[in-house]
Design a protein around this motif. Sequence first.
Motif, PDB file in Angstrom:
ATOM      1  N   ASN A   1       0.770  -1.013   0.000  1.00  0.00           N
ATOM      2  CA  ASN A   1       0.228  -0.052  -0.226  1.00  0.00           C
ATOM      3  C   ASN A   1       0.832   1.236   0.002  1.00  0.00           C
ATOM      4  N   ASP A   2       0.387   2.088  -0.391  1.00  0.00           N
ATOM      5  CA  ASP A   2       1.210   3.439  -0.978  1.00  0.00           C
ATOM      6  C   ASP A   2       0.323   4.646  -0.774  1.00  0.00           C
ATOM      7  N   LEU A   3       0.882   5.714  -0.911  1.00  0.00           N
ATOM      8  CA  LEU A   3       0.037   7.397  -0.868  1.00  0.00           C
ATOM      9  C   LEU A   3       1.104   7.952  -1.747  1.00  0.00           C
ATOM     10  N   VAL A   4       0.435   8.395  -2.792  1.00  0.00           N
ATOM     11  CA  VAL A   4       1.070   9.255  -3.817  1.00  0.00           C
ATOM     12  C   VAL A   4       0.669  10.818  -3.453  1.00  0.00           C
TER      13      VAL A   4
ATOM     14  N   PRO B   1     -11.096  16.103  -6.848  1.00  0.00           N
ATOM     15  CA  PRO B   1     -11.440  17.361  -6.113  1.00  0.00           C
ATOM     16  C   PRO B   1     -10.404  18.294  -5.933  1.00  0.00           C
ATOM     17  N   LYS B   2     -10.934  19.651  -5.824  1.00  0.00           N
ATOM     18  CA  LYS B   2      -9.853  20.639  -5.587  1.00  0.00           C
ATOM     19  C   LYS B   2      -9.468  20.478  -4.200  1.00  0.00           C
ATOM     20  N   GLY B   3      -8.043  20.847  -4.211  1.00  0.00           N
ATOM     21  CA  GLY B   3      -7.330  21.150  -2.935  1.00  0.00           C
ATOM     22  C   GLY B   3      -6.904  19.921  -2.164  1.00  0.00           C
ATOM     23  N   ILE B   4      -7.127  18.679  -3.069  1.00  0.00           N
ATOM     24  CA  ILE B   4      -6.430  17.433  -2.407  1.00  0.00           C
ATOM     25  C   ILE B   4      -5.080  17.040  -3.451  1.00  0.00           C
ATOM     26  N   SER B   5      -4.000  16.544  -2.669  1.00  0.00           N
ATOM     27  CA  SER B   5      -2.717  16.399  -3.311  1.00  0.00           C
ATOM     28  C   SER B   5      -2.359  14.888  -2.818  1.00  0.00           C
ATOM     29  N   GLU B   6      -2.791  14.296  -1.986  1.00  0.00           N
ATOM     30  CA  GLU B   6      -2.588  13.009  -1.502  1.00  0.00           C
ATOM     31  C   GLU B   6      -3.623  11.889  -1.799  1.00  0.00           C
ATOM     32  N   PHE B   7      -3.305  10.761  -2.470  1.00  0.00           N
ATOM     33  CA  PHE B   7      -4.044   9.623  -3.157  1.00  0.00           C
ATOM     34  C   PHE B   7      -3.606   8.390  -2.648  1.00  0.00           C
ATOM     35  N   PRO B   8      -4.616   7.627  -2.322  1.00  0.00           N
ATOM     36  CA  PRO B   8      -4.134   6.045  -2.020  1.00  0.00           C
ATOM     37  C   PRO B   8      -3.947   5.554  -3.299  1.00  0.00           C
ATOM     38  N   SER B   9      -2.832   4.505  -3.061  1.00  0.00           N
ATOM     39  CA  SER B   9      -2.186   3.934  -4.118  1.00  0.00           C
ATOM     40  C   SER B   9      -1.919   2.462  -3.859  1.00  0.00           C
ATOM     41  N   ILE B  10      -1.499   1.576  -4.660  1.00  0.00           N
ATOM     42  CA  ILE B  10      -0.738   0.424  -4.787  1.00  0.00           C
ATOM     43  C   ILE B  10       0.502   0.706  -5.103  1.00  0.00           C
ATOM     44  N   ARG B  11       1.650   0.255  -4.429  1.00  0.00           N
ATOM     45  CA  ARG B  11       3.118   0.493  -4.992  1.00  0.00           C
ATOM     46  C   ARG B  11       3.555  -0.790  -5.508  1.00  0.00           C
ATOM     47  N   LEU B  12       3.760  -0.694  -6.805  1.00  0.00           N
ATOM     48  CA  LEU B  12       4.700  -1.800  -7.494  1.00  0.00           C
ATOM     49  C   LEU B  12       6.063  -1.709  -7.081  1.00  0.00           C
TER      50      LEU B  12
ATOM     51  N   VAL C   1       5.085   3.583  -9.009  1.00  0.00           N
ATOM     52  CA  VAL C   1       6.447   2.702  -9.149  1.00  0.00           C
ATOM     53  C   VAL C   1       7.437   3.735  -8.961  1.00  0.00           C
ATOM     54  N   GLU C   2       8.730   3.239  -8.544  1.00  0.00           N
ATOM     55  CA  GLU C   2      10.040   4.112  -8.634  1.00  0.00           C
ATOM     56  C   GLU C   2      10.839   3.322  -9.488  1.00  0.00           C
ATOM     57  N   ALA C   3      10.562   3.556 -10.900  1.00  0.00           N
ATOM     58  CA  ALA C   3      11.111   2.870 -11.893  1.00  0.00           C
ATOM     59  C   ALA C   3      12.705   3.069 -12.235  1.00  0.00           C
ATOM     60  N   LEU C   4      13.336   2.285 -12.498  1.00  0.00           N
ATOM     61  CA  LEU C   4      14.700   2.196 -12.941  1.00  0.00           C
ATOM     62  C   LEU C   4      14.672   2.830 -14.295  1.00  0.00           C
TER      63      LEU C   4
ATOM     64  N   TYR D   1      11.537  12.612  -9.338  1.00  0.00           N
ATOM     65  CA  TYR D   1      12.560  11.615  -8.963  1.00  0.00           C
ATOM     66  C   TYR D   1      12.750  11.237  -7.424  1.00  0.00           C
ATOM     67  N   SER D   2      13.299  10.289  -7.277  1.00  0.00           N
ATOM     68  CA  SER D   2      13.457   9.753  -5.950  1.00  0.00           C
ATOM     69  C   SER D   2      14.875   9.009  -6.102  1.00  0.00           C
ATOM     70  N   GLY D   3      16.127   9.758  -5.973  1.00  0.00           N
ATOM     71  CA  GLY D   3      17.506   9.220  -6.099  1.00  0.00           C
ATOM     72  C   GLY D   3      17.465   9.120  -7.653  1.00  0.00           C
ATOM     73  N   LYS D   4      18.030   7.824  -7.880  1.00  0.00           N
ATOM     74  CA  LYS D   4      18.100   7.480  -9.231  1.00  0.00           C
ATOM     75  C   LYS D   4      16.865   6.872 -10.040  1.00  0.00           C
ATOM     76  N   HIS D   5      15.916   6.690  -9.211  1.00  0.00           N
ATOM     77  CA  HIS D   5      14.557   6.201  -9.723  1.00  0.00           C
ATOM     78  C   HIS D   5      13.778   7.386 -10.246  1.00  0.00           C
ATOM     79  N   ARG D   6      12.738   7.067 -11.079  1.00  0.00           N
ATOM     80  CA  ARG D   6      11.655   7.929 -11.476  1.00  0.00           C
ATOM     81  C   ARG D   6      10.502   7.664 -11.010  1.00  0.00           C
ATOM     82  N   LYS D   7      10.030   8.649 -10.253  1.00  0.00           N
ATOM     83  CA  LYS D   7       8.612   8.305  -9.633  1.00  0.00           C
ATOM     84  C   LYS D   7       7.533   8.426 -10.878  1.00  0.00           C
ATOM     85  N   MET D   8       6.646   7.234 -10.805  1.00  0.00           N
ATOM     86  CA  MET D   8       5.492   7.344 -11.907  1.00  0.00           C
ATOM     87  C   MET D   8       4.353   6.712 -11.391  1.00  0.00           C
ATOM     88  N   ALA D   9       3.112   7.293 -11.999  1.00  0.00           N
ATOM     89  CA  ALA D   9       1.976   6.769 -11.523  1.00  0.00           C
ATOM     90  C   ALA D   9       1.110   6.671 -12.531  1.00  0.00           C
TER      91      ALA D   9
END
Length: 175
Positions: free
Chosen positions: A66-69, A85-96, A136-139, A156-164
């Motif tokens: 489980n994740d939160l993007v 909805p306006k004003g929301i920036s955090e969304f529940p997700s599933i992390r691969l 995903v934080e993709a290589l 980005y998260s270090g050398k990984h690319r954050k993607m959704a």
Amino acid sequence: MDEDIYFEYLSESHIDLIKDFVCEDEPSIKNFLIEDALGLQKSKSAITRLYFNSQDELIGFFTLYNDLVEILKPKLIKEKWDDFPKGISEFPSIRLHYLGVDSRYRNKDYGKYLFAEIVEIASDISITSGCNFITVEALESALWFYQKYSFVHLGYSGKHRKMALRFEKFYVNWN
């Protein structure tokens, strides 16, 4: 792919088997499977599924949790997902967390099969519990795979690319 494929949840009985997993281009994938996946499984922090062919050979795996993007760019939300909805920036997700296909079984649509399984699991979860994305934080070497399925670059998260990938994008042409 005409072959029967089945999965088993990672357990201690798989330890010797996973040592034979081959991932020539990204050693970190095999290292995760051997060194970290079982501990995360035991603590229920992340769940790994191992996929086998009809000859009981390990062809690939994936690990989910489980994740939160957090999307800090309101412009991105407005451009890509204007129905949120306006004003929301955090969304529940599933992390691969990890997805790996043994090098000996590449280019046989196993990656596509595993990704379809991930989508099915995430879709089922979204029906019973709010969930908007697969993240995903993709290589860099795997960007082409995630871009093929319409993942959006978030940062980005270090050398990984954050993607959704938003659930509405799951109904893509799988060919």
